[in-house]
Structures are given as C-alpha cells and as structure tokens.
Design a protein around this motif. Structure first.
Motif, PDB file in Angstrom:
ATOM      1  N   HIS A  12       7.896  -6.233   5.667  1.00  0.00           N
ATOM      2  CA  HIS A  12       7.014  -7.043   6.499  1.00  0.00           C
ATOM      3  C   HIS A  12       5.871  -6.208   7.057  1.00  0.00           C
ATOM      4  O   HIS A  12       5.912  -4.969   7.066  1.00  0.00           O
ATOM      5  N   GLU A  13       4.861  -6.895   7.507  1.00  0.00           N
ATOM      6  CA  GLU A  13       3.678  -6.283   8.111  1.00  0.00           C
ATOM      7  C   GLU A  13       4.056  -5.570   9.407  1.00  0.00           C
ATOM      8  O   GLU A  13       4.924  -6.011  10.147  1.00  0.00           O
ATOM      9  N   PHE A  14       3.407  -4.418   9.649  1.00  0.00           N
ATOM     10  CA  PHE A  14       3.613  -3.638  10.872  1.00  0.00           C
ATOM     11  C   PHE A  14       5.069  -3.179  11.024  1.00  0.00           C
ATOM     12  O   PHE A  14       5.627  -3.228  12.123  1.00  0.00           O
ATOM     13  N   CYS A  15       5.684  -2.750   9.936  1.00  0.00           N
ATOM     14  CA  CYS A  15       7.066  -2.266   9.990  1.00  0.00           C
ATOM     15  C   CYS A  15       7.075  -0.880  10.636  1.00  0.00           C
ATOM     16  O   CYS A  15       6.475   0.072  10.112  1.00  0.00           O
ATOM     17  N   GLY A  16       7.767  -0.747  11.756  1.00  0.00           N
ATOM     18  CA  GLY A  16       7.782   0.517  12.486  1.00  0.00           C
ATOM     19  C   GLY A  16       8.478   1.627  11.728  1.00  0.00           C
ATOM     20  O   GLY A  16       8.049   2.793  11.784  1.00  0.00           O
ATOM     21  N   ALA A  17       9.551   1.313  11.003  1.00  0.00           N
ATOM     22  CA  ALA A  17      10.279   2.343  10.258  1.00  0.00           C
ATOM     23  C   ALA A  17       9.419   2.936   9.145  1.00  0.00           C
ATOM     24  O   ALA A  17       9.404   4.158   8.935  1.00  0.00           O
ATOM     25  N   VAL A  18       8.695   2.074   8.433  1.00  0.00           N
ATOM     26  CA  VAL A  18       7.840   2.565   7.350  1.00  0.00           C
ATOM     27  C   VAL A  18       6.646   3.334   7.912  1.00  0.00           C
ATOM     28  O   VAL A  18       6.237   4.366   7.359  1.00  0.00           O
ATOM     29  N   LYS A  19       6.080   2.863   9.019  1.00  0.00           N
ATOM     30  CA  LYS A  19       4.952   3.579   9.625  1.00  0.00           C
ATOM     31  C   LYS A  19       5.375   4.971  10.073  1.00  0.00           C
ATOM     32  O   LYS A  19       4.617   5.930   9.964  1.00  0.00           O
ATOM     33  N   ALA A  20       6.611   5.075  10.593  1.00  0.00           N
ATOM     34  CA  ALA A  20       7.107   6.396  10.987  1.00  0.00           C
ATOM     35  C   ALA A  20       7.281   7.303   9.779  1.00  0.00           C
ATOM     36  O   ALA A  20       7.085   8.524   9.863  1.00  0.00           O
ATOM     37  N   ALA A  21       7.625   6.720   8.629  1.00  0.00           N
ATOM     38  CA  ALA A  21       7.852   7.519   7.423  1.00  0.00           C
ATOM     39  C   ALA A  21       6.563   8.088   6.847  1.00  0.00           C
ATOM     40  O   ALA A  21       6.572   9.171   6.252  1.00  0.00           O
ATOM     41  N   SER A  73      14.956   8.748   4.496  1.00  0.00           N
ATOM     42  CA  SER A  73      15.276   7.979   3.283  1.00  0.00           C
ATOM     43  C   SER A  73      14.079   7.161   2.829  1.00  0.00           C
ATOM     44  O   SER A  73      13.797   7.069   1.628  1.00  0.00           O
ATOM     45  N   ILE A  74      13.380   6.585   3.780  1.00  0.00           N
ATOM     46  CA  ILE A  74      12.176   5.818   3.422  1.00  0.00           C
ATOM     47  C   ILE A  74      11.107   6.752   2.890  1.00  0.00           C
ATOM     48  O   ILE A  74      10.447   6.475   1.883  1.00  0.00           O
ATOM     49  N   LYS A  75      10.951   7.884   3.563  1.00  0.00           N
ATOM     50  CA  LYS A  75       9.899   8.836   3.194  1.00  0.00           C
ATOM     51  C   LYS A  75      10.090   9.382   1.791  1.00  0.00           C
ATOM     52  O   LYS A  75       9.122   9.608   1.055  1.00  0.00           O
ATOM     53  N   SER A  76      11.353   9.594   1.379  1.00  0.00           N
ATOM     54  CA  SER A  76      11.622  10.175   0.062  1.00  0.00           C
ATOM     55  C   SER A  76      11.210   9.245  -1.071  1.00  0.00           C
ATOM     56  O   SER A  76      11.009   9.696  -2.206  1.00  0.00           O
ATOM     57  N   GLY A  77      11.080   7.949  -0.800  1.00  0.00           N
ATOM     58  CA  GLY A  77      10.692   7.013  -1.842  1.00  0.00           C
ATOM     59  C   GLY A  77       9.209   6.726  -1.895  1.00  0.00           C
ATOM     60  O   GLY A  77       8.767   5.870  -2.677  1.00  0.00           O
ATOM     61  N   LEU A  78       8.410   7.391  -1.077  1.00  0.00           N
ATOM     62  CA  LEU A  78       6.971   7.147  -1.025  1.00  0.00           C
ATOM     63  C   LEU A  78       6.214   8.373  -1.530  1.00  0.00           C
ATOM     64  O   LEU A  78       6.653   9.510  -1.352  1.00  0.00           O
ATOM     65  N   ASP A  79       5.100   8.123  -2.147  1.00  0.00           N
ATOM     66  CA  ASP A  79       4.218   9.187  -2.619  1.00  0.00           C
ATOM     67  C   ASP A  79       3.086   9.330  -1.610  1.00  0.00           C
ATOM     68  O   ASP A  79       2.125   8.562  -1.612  1.00  0.00           O
ATOM     69  N   GLY A  80       3.221  10.322  -0.732  1.00  0.00           N
ATOM     70  CA  GLY A  80       2.235  10.493   0.329  1.00  0.00           C
ATOM     71  C   GLY A  80       0.839  10.793  -0.188  1.00  0.00           C
ATOM     72  O   GLY A  80      -0.160  10.349   0.384  1.00  0.00           O
ATOM     73  N   ARG A 112       0.587  -1.604   4.342  1.00  0.00           N
ATOM     74  CA  ARG A 112       1.114  -2.650   3.464  1.00  0.00           C
ATOM     75  C   ARG A 112       1.615  -2.060   2.149  1.00  0.00           C
ATOM     76  O   ARG A 112       2.690  -2.410   1.665  1.00  0.00           O
ATOM     77  N   GLU A 113       0.826  -1.149   1.569  1.00  0.00           N
ATOM     78  CA  GLU A 113       1.236  -0.542   0.314  1.00  0.00           C
ATOM     79  C   GLU A 113       2.551   0.204   0.475  1.00  0.00           C
ATOM     80  O   GLU A 113       3.434   0.139  -0.404  1.00  0.00           O
ATOM     81  N   ALA A 114       2.710   0.895   1.601  1.00  0.00           N
ATOM     82  CA  ALA A 114       3.940   1.641   1.827  1.00  0.00           C
ATOM     83  C   ALA A 114       5.133   0.696   1.957  1.00  0.00           C
ATOM     84  O   ALA A 114       6.218   0.977   1.427  1.00  0.00           O
ATOM     85  N   VAL A 115       4.957  -0.430   2.632  1.00  0.00           N
ATOM     86  CA  VAL A 115       6.045  -1.403   2.786  1.00  0.00           C
ATOM     87  C   VAL A 115       6.429  -1.986   1.430  1.00  0.00           C
ATOM     88  O   VAL A 115       7.620  -2.140   1.110  1.00  0.00           O
ATOM     89  N   VAL A 116       5.435  -2.316   0.621  1.00  0.00           N
ATOM     90  CA  VAL A 116       5.706  -2.895  -0.694  1.00  0.00           C
ATOM     91  C   VAL A 116       6.408  -1.882  -1.600  1.00  0.00           C
ATOM     92  O   VAL A 116       7.367  -2.214  -2.314  1.00  0.00           O
ATOM     93  N   VAL A 117       5.951  -0.638  -1.582  1.00  0.00           N
ATOM     94  CA  VAL A 117       6.579   0.390  -2.410  1.00  0.00           C
ATOM     95  C   VAL A 117       8.022   0.616  -1.957  1.00  0.00           C
ATOM     96  O   VAL A 117       8.927   0.806  -2.786  1.00  0.00           O
ATOM     97  N   ASN A 118       8.262   0.606  -0.663  1.00  0.00           N
ATOM     98  CA  ASN A 118       9.623   0.762  -0.155  1.00  0.00           C
ATOM     99  C   ASN A 118      10.524  -0.370  -0.650  1.00  0.00           C
ATOM    100  O   ASN A 118      11.673  -0.131  -1.059  1.00  0.00           O
ATOM    101  N   ALA A 119      10.016  -1.606  -0.632  1.00  0.00           N
ATOM    102  CA  ALA A 119      10.806  -2.742  -1.138  1.00  0.00           C
ATOM    103  C   ALA A 119      11.060  -2.590  -2.639  1.00  0.00           C
ATOM    104  O   ALA A 119      12.167  -2.865  -3.131  1.00  0.00           O
ATOM    105  N   LYS A 120      10.062  -2.142  -3.392  1.00  0.00           N
ATOM    106  CA  LYS A 120      10.253  -1.940  -4.833  1.00  0.00           C
ATOM    107  C   LYS A 120      11.302  -0.862  -5.115  1.00  0.00           C
ATOM    108  O   LYS A 120      12.053  -0.957  -6.093  1.00  0.00           O
TER     109      LYS A 120
END
Length: 372
Positions: free
Chosen positions: A238-247, A268-275, A289-297
C-alpha cells in the motif's frame, strides 16, 4: 424611501389644513364656497403628489422583469463531475442492485421475512451449506473479478455490504468458506474487507508489517490454500508503507536503537530491494511506490517456489496476484498475476492491464536477510 414618507407627510398636513379651513366660521356665503374649493383642491393635489412619488420609488426599486438572470457558467470540472455521477448511477443500477437482490433472495429461502419468528440452528446450517456450495462453484477469474468490482464500489463511495444480520452470523458458526486469501500490511489505514467491499466470512486475511512472507504467514497462507480451498491469493502492499520506507531510508541512529525483531523485519524487506536502481527514481513518492511493488513481487516469487501451491495453480484452481492499494484514492491496482498458462508450458506470470511500470525488481535470493 425618505421621499415617499415626506410626500405622504405633506399630503397629510394639507388634508388636515383643508379640513380646518372648512370648519372655521365664514363671513359670507361667497367666501365659504371659495374657501372650501381651495381647501379641497389643495388636499387633492397633495394626495396626488404623494401617489406619484410612491409609484416612482417602487419602479426604481423593482428589478426589470424583461431581463432574465444570466445562466450559470459551465466549466470542465463540472462536466466531468456530472459525467462521473451518471456513470456511478448506471453502475449501481447494473451491479450493486443485482447483488443486493441475490443476497435478499438467499435469506428468503430459509426465513419467512413476512412472518419472522426467529430461526433454528438447522436453518442456519442449511444456509451455510448452500452458501458454501455457491462459493465453491465460482472460478478463480470470477472471484478475482468480484474483488475488482468490490474495490470499485469502495472508492466510488457506494459499498453494497451492510452489517450482517443475526441469521448470517449464526450460519457462520458452522464453518468458514472464504475464497480469497490476502497477505497484507498491518497498517490501520488498510482495512482489507472494506477496501474490497466484502462481508463477514468473505476473506481470509493475513496481516503483518510490510506484508512479509515468513514462517508464520506462510503457514497461514498454506492453510488457506490447502484446507479452505481459496481460489485467489492476493499479496497487497500500500501507499505510504512505513516498513518499506524504513527499508529504503539511510540507516539512522534511531534505527540502530530499534529492537532486534524490528531490525530483522526491516532487513528482510531491504534484502529484496535494489537500492541502486531505486535511487534512479528521483520523485520520492514514485520511489516509495516502486519499492512497495517490488516488495510485493518478491513475496509472490517466494510463493512461486512452493511446488504444492504451483500444482494447484497449474490445475487452474488458484490465481496468485499482486496488488497496490492507493490510500489517497482508495483504488487497488493489480499486477504480476500467476495463473495457469494458455499452452502446455510452465506456469505463466503476467502483469494485469491496470498495472504500471516497475523498474526496481531485485533478483530473488535464498540468502538470510541482512539486518542493520
């Protein structure tokens, strides 16, 4: 208005003076006639002048009836609003009304609403069995389409689900038969049942910060797939996800003071994202938004590794799909649908029509997630 009052005051004084002249004693008959004629003439002239002044004042104050008021100005925003309102009413009449009628007819099969005297447990059990049979008869695409229609009703402000009555709640005592499982975030702004306009017993919802698939959430998901026989699995960020923003945020002193469990979740969230790739998106809201979508994928990729679940997908008995809930609008975008292929090949993955481009897909990894 002051001129009218002055004119009528003068007229009143003139009439009073004329009356006084008529009652005073006269010296001769000729003098009487001439005085009376003069008094009456002065009185009539004063009254006539007052009437003329009143008429002129009224004509100045009254608006002209021959000139109509200007029509209201139309702009593009008004036209769009009217068009949306027409489409909303048409949608309600075609979809929402039909579902309300079906729900009422389902209750009438078991309860005589005209001579209602309560219900028995046997009637509730019968209602439960018939509702479960109707749910089982629906195909995964039909279940997914119902979710999309429910979300449309939600963000258009016309939900069809009312508070369930006592009969429906009693029927749910027997068993649950949801056909949708949702792995979502714990954020209080994302009430999953309301977002999809679903009632009691309609969805099996697993909520955890960052919608992560770990041991406990995966076990809950497997229970929904293998035992409840759900037909659609939705992984929704979802939009404005605090956990993903922290990652995706730089590590701060406050983050270092977090508890180990919280640090592990964010890691765990951070390991799945390409910073590095995410840093190419300069707009902050678009990057989030891109980070939230990538986390869901990434969670969908982990589900795809489950061979037993993929066997059910291959039999066309299950669809796994990603989703993004936009808090500001209430709209849910679907993407990364995992469904049975149209040809005899491996299980297919495709983006849905209403998804948007996503550039920050990280390569799945079986390594342990990093912590900060």
């Amino acid at each position: 208005m002051s001129d009218v009052r002055a004119a009528w005051g003068f007229a009143g004084g003139a009439v009073a003076a004329s009356a006084l002249m008529m009652v005073l004693p006269r010296t001769s008959a000729a003098s009487l006639k001439s005085t009376d004629a003069l008094a009456v003439s002065v009185g009539f002239l004063a009254v006539a002048g007052a009437l003329v002044t009143s008429a002129r004042s009224n004509s100045e104050q009254a608006p002209s009836a021959s000139v109509p008021p200007p029509p209201p100005a139309w702009n593009l925003e008004d036209m769009v609003e009217r068009a949306v309102e027409r489409r909303r009413k048409k949608y309600i009449s075609q979809v929402d009304r039909h579902e309300r009628v079906q729900e009422k007819e389902s209750i009438k099969k078991h309860v005589d609403v005209d001579h209602y005297e309560g219900f028995s447990m046997e009637e509730a059990r019968q209602q439960c069995e018939e509702s479960a049979a109707e749910a089982d008869a629906r195909t995964p695409p039909e279940v997914l389409a119902d979710l999309q229609r429910g979300n449309t009703r939600f963000w258009m402000g016309h939900p069809s689900r009312e508070v369930e009555n006592a009969f429906h709640r009693r029927a749910l005592i027997v068993k649950q038969f949801p056909k949708v499982a949702v792995l979502g975030c714990s954020d209080s702004r994302v009430p999953v049942e309301l977002v999809f306009d679903q009632g009691l017993g309609g969805m099996f919802v697993i909520r955890v910060a960052g919608n992560l698939l770990d041991m406990t959430t995966k076990a809950s998901l497997e229970f929904a797939v293998h035992h409840l026989k759900v037909k659609v699995v939705v992984v929704m960020g979802h939009e404005f996800c605090g956990a993903v923003k922290a990652a995706i945020a730089p590590i701060s002193d406050q983050m270092r003071q977090d508890t180990p469990s919280l640090a592990q979740l964010v890691g765990s969230i951070k390991s799945g994202l390409d910073g590095n790739r995410l840093s190419m998106v300069y707009d902050q809201r678009a990057r989030d938004r891109e980070a939230v979508v990538v986390n869901a994928k990434r969670q969908i990729d982990m589900i795809r590794r489950d061979k037993e679940i993929m066997k059910i997908v291959a039999r066309e008995e299950l669809i796994v799909v990603g989703a993004f809930y936009e808090i500001s609008s209430g709209i849910v975008d679907f993407f990364e649908e995992v469904a049975a292929p149209t040809t005899e090949t491996a299980v297919s993955t495709r983006d849905r029509a209403n998804s948007r481009s996503h550039i920050a897909q990280a390569v799945p990894s079986d390594e342990e997630p990093e912590t900060y």
